[in-house]
Scaffold this motif. Structure first.
Motif, PDB file in Angstrom:
ATOM      1  N   GLN A 139       0.816  -1.216   0.000  1.00 38.28           N
ATOM      2  CA  GLN A 139       0.000   0.000   0.000  1.00 38.28           C
ATOM      3  C   GLN A 139       0.848   1.263   0.000  1.00 38.28           C
ATOM      4  O   GLN A 139       0.337   2.342  -0.258  1.00 38.28           O
ATOM      5  N   THR A 140       2.101   1.159   0.412  1.00 35.15           N
ATOM      6  CA  THR A 140       2.949   2.351   0.481  1.00 35.15           C
ATOM      7  C   THR A 140       4.346   2.005  -0.045  1.00 35.15           C
ATOM      8  O   THR A 140       4.690   0.831  -0.200  1.00 35.15           O
ATOM      9  N   ARG A 217       3.037  -3.311   6.531  1.00 37.44           N
ATOM     10  CA  ARG A 217       2.342  -4.165   5.582  1.00 37.44           C
ATOM     11  C   ARG A 217       0.824  -4.035   5.676  1.00 37.44           C
ATOM     12  O   ARG A 217       0.137  -3.853   4.679  1.00 37.44           O
ATOM     13  N   GLY A 219      -1.016  -1.916   7.846  1.00 41.80           N
ATOM     14  CA  GLY A 219      -1.568  -0.606   8.138  1.00 41.80           C
ATOM     15  C   GLY A 219      -2.455  -0.595   9.370  1.00 41.80           C
ATOM     16  O   GLY A 219      -2.606  -1.600  10.061  1.00 41.80           O
ATOM     17  N   LYS A 221      -6.221   0.854  11.187  1.00 37.72           N
ATOM     18  CA  LYS A 221      -7.557   1.422  10.987  1.00 37.72           C
ATOM     19  C   LYS A 221      -7.786   2.455  12.082  1.00 37.72           C
ATOM     20  O   LYS A 221      -7.742   2.124  13.263  1.00 37.72           O
ATOM     21  N   GLU A 260     -10.915   6.694   3.802  1.00 37.76           N
ATOM     22  CA  GLU A 260      -9.878   6.926   2.790  1.00 37.76           C
ATOM     23  C   GLU A 260      -8.553   6.437   3.356  1.00 37.76           C
ATOM     24  O   GLU A 260      -8.346   6.425   4.561  1.00 37.76           O
ATOM     25  N   ALA A 261      -7.640   6.050   2.430  1.00 37.07           N
ATOM     26  CA  ALA A 261      -6.313   5.620   2.874  1.00 37.07           C
ATOM     27  C   ALA A 261      -5.355   6.797   2.838  1.00 37.07           C
ATOM     28  O   ALA A 261      -5.339   7.555   1.874  1.00 37.07           O
ATOM     29  N   ASN A 263      -1.130   8.013   4.119  1.00 37.08           N
ATOM     30  CA  ASN A 263       0.175   7.438   4.360  1.00 37.08           C
ATOM     31  C   ASN A 263       0.856   8.272   5.439  1.00 37.08           C
ATOM     32  O   ASN A 263       1.062   9.458   5.269  1.00 37.08           O
ATOM     33  N   PRO A 268       0.518   2.608   5.886  1.00 42.38           N
ATOM     34  CA  PRO A 268      -0.823   2.870   5.373  1.00 42.38           C
ATOM     35  C   PRO A 268      -1.808   3.012   6.532  1.00 42.38           C
ATOM     36  O   PRO A 268      -1.859   2.161   7.407  1.00 42.38           O
ATOM     37  N   PHE A 270      -5.871   3.652   7.329  1.00 46.44           N
ATOM     38  CA  PHE A 270      -7.217   3.728   6.776  1.00 46.44           C
ATOM     39  C   PHE A 270      -8.063   4.553   7.729  1.00 46.44           C
ATOM     40  O   PHE A 270      -8.385   4.119   8.825  1.00 46.44           O
ATOM     41  N   SER A 383       9.891   4.461   7.843  1.00 50.63           N
ATOM     42  CA  SER A 383      10.360   4.298   6.466  1.00 50.63           C
ATOM     43  C   SER A 383      11.862   4.030   6.339  1.00 50.63           C
ATOM     44  O   SER A 383      12.316   3.575   5.304  1.00 50.63           O
TER      45      SER A 383
END
Ligand SMILES: Nc1nc2c(ncn2[C@@H]2O[C@H](COP(=O)(O)OP(=O)(O)OP(=O)(O)O)[C@@H](O)[C@H]2O)c(=O)[nH]1
Ligand SMILES: [Mg+2]
Length: 456
Positions: A139-140, A217, A219, A221, A260-261, A263, A268, A270, A383
């Motif tokens: 996702q990122t 991996r 993310g 919620k 919406e997702a 970063n 990631p 949500f 990151s």
């Protein structure tokens, strides 16, 4: 597992696109494709694309002009003969071509079956196969980076020295079992103990990266919650960077949950905006509140939004009641207003709940808010980390390796017999092997590949 038949699948996503790639793998790939190009003697040069007319084998009607690429066994992704047809990306055309290939006795591939064949033919190991799935699902950027590293074999390379070290203990223990009559001398035992504790520490360090790895991996919620008009949708829009949700000065603007997702530092997230929590005579609004409750139940973290320019009221306390059993933080909004006051929580848990002052209008406090969202989930800067354990299966196996090693270490300490010590060591070796697939059973393999998509 039958690997004799020739499988076919669309390798590109369904829908309209410039090109759509149909992939065949198996010993009959070329023979089956020849029927579509109506040239029984066609022998393509491997790894070269050739422009070909594709026709209906029965009617002879021309269906498309496509590039055919042939990869000859064993020099292909699966290790088998592969034919790739790059056709024009019409879903109707592609479906028709696949139907024709099926009628020519190809079989529709199961999820991940191409990758499974690559694994069976030794073209890659299990953790690399899983990396392909994770790369496709990433996702990122940070998730892409981790999957690529794992695909490059970094995880197996990381584990190999551990397996070697383990064998350094197993082999002399085995031979002492054969040749040494008496108990092991103290000096030898303490050497084994030192090696074991090095191993246990090393595995601990690798396993501990899972907190961050899982975040990258899968993310998080995160749900925004609060009474009407506190500025949830405004906070949502600012975190998103676009005006996605409708904002008005009237309470009860948001009726339905909106997700919406985004970063945050490569993770990631949500994000869900919800209808303000209040009991109303309005049926639609009440349905919205129901959805809010569902979103809360399904979240890793709740952001309770308060309006700092107004005193707390009963509705705010109602919100705290709703989230009492969840992981939450408090964002006190509208810090740009004259009447803004920092809040004092009367709740007993106040020391542990982060409180962040923000203004959705000016953006003040949003960096702290972003940090606070990841705080409970990330151990390090997301990151810029090294190789991380991202897969729950790998994490579980590392944990099991550790406990097997610990039980062996305890037995060694008690001077138990070598046979007993060896049991845990062999278990540990097997668990490490399961990560890369050397010792993975068939049913575990099929469980793993069920998580792949078709055509991979
Ligand atoms: N001054 C100021 N006004 C804000 C801020 N955030 C939101 N507002 C205003 O507060 C009002 C309500 O904002 P919304 O974002 O719609 O609030 P909400 O919580 O989503 O409301 P509902 O969807 O009705 O529950 C609007 O008039 C916004 O412009 C802020 O940080 N400062
Ligand atoms: Mg709203």
């Amino acid at each position: 597992m039958p690997v004799k038949d020739t499988i076919v699948a669309l390798a590109t996503p369904p829908g309209r696109s410039g090109i759509g790639v149909i992939r065949l793998s198996g010993s009959r790939s070329l023979e089956i494709s020849r029927h579509l190009i109506q040239d029984e003697n066609f022998v393509p040069a491997p790894n070269r694309a050739t422009l070909k007319k594709l026709s209906d084998p029965i009617t002879g009607e021309i269906l498309d002009y496509a590039l055919l690429t042939y990869f000859k066994s064993p020099h292909s992704f699966t290790g088998e003969d592969i034919v790739e047809l790059s056709c024009h990306g019409s879903p109707v055309l592609l479906r028709h071509l696949i139907d024709l290939l099926l009628s020519l006795d190809a079989r529709l591939a199961g999820p991940g079956e191409f990758t499974l064949r690559a694994l069976a033919n030794g073209r890659l190991n299990l953790s690399q196969a899983e990396a392909i799935r994770d790369l496709i699902n990433a996702q990122t950027q940070a998730a892409v980076k981790q999957a690529t590293r794992q695909l490059g074999g970094e995880l197996s390379a990381l584990l190999q020295p551990l397996k070697d070290l383990l064998l350094d203990i197993i082999v002399p223990l085995e031979s002492s079992l054969e040749f040494v009559e008496d108990d092991l001398p103290d000096i030898v035992v303490s050497q084994f103990q030192a090696k074991l504790s090095t191993l246990i520490n090393h595995i601990e360090q690798i396993a501990s990266t899972f907190t961050t790895g899982r975040l990258i991996r899968d993310g998080l919620k995160v749900t925004l919650m609060g009474r009407p008009n506190v500025g949830k949708s405004s906070v949502f829009n600012r975190l998103l960077g676009v005006d996605r949700a409708i904002v008005t000065s009237a309470p009860g603007t948001t009726r339905d949950s909106l997700s919406e997702a985004i970063n945050i530092q490569g993770a990631p997230v949500f994000l869900t905006d919800t209808a303000g929590l209040r009991i109303s005579a309005d049926l639609i609004e009440n349905l919205g509140v129901e959805r809010t409750r569902r979103a809360v139940a399904d979240s890793d973290l709740i952001i309770v939004v308060l309006d700092g320019s107004e005193p707390r009221n009963l509705q705010d306390y109602e919100v705290f009641n709703e989230v009492a059993h969840n992981n939450y933080l408090i964002a006190v909004n509208k810090s740009d207003l004259e009447t803004f006051k920092e809040i004092e929580l009367e709740q007993k848990s106040k020391e542990t709940i982060p409180i962040i002052n923000i203004s959705a209008k000016t953006g003040e406090g949003f960096d702290s808010l972003r940090d606070a969202i990841l705080e409970p989930f990330a151990t390090s800067e997301v990151s810029n980390s090294g190789l991380l354990i991202t897969d729950a299966r790998h994490f579980d196996l590392l944990r099991r390796t550790q406990s097997a090693l610990r039980s062996s270490a305890d037995l060694l300490e008690e001077r138990a017999s070598e046979e007993l010590v060896l049991i845990g060591l062999y278990d540990a070796l097997r668990f490490l092997g399961e990560i890369t697939g050397e010792t993975t059973t068939e049913d575990i393999l099929s469980q793993i590949f069920a998580t792949f998509c078709i055509g991979k």
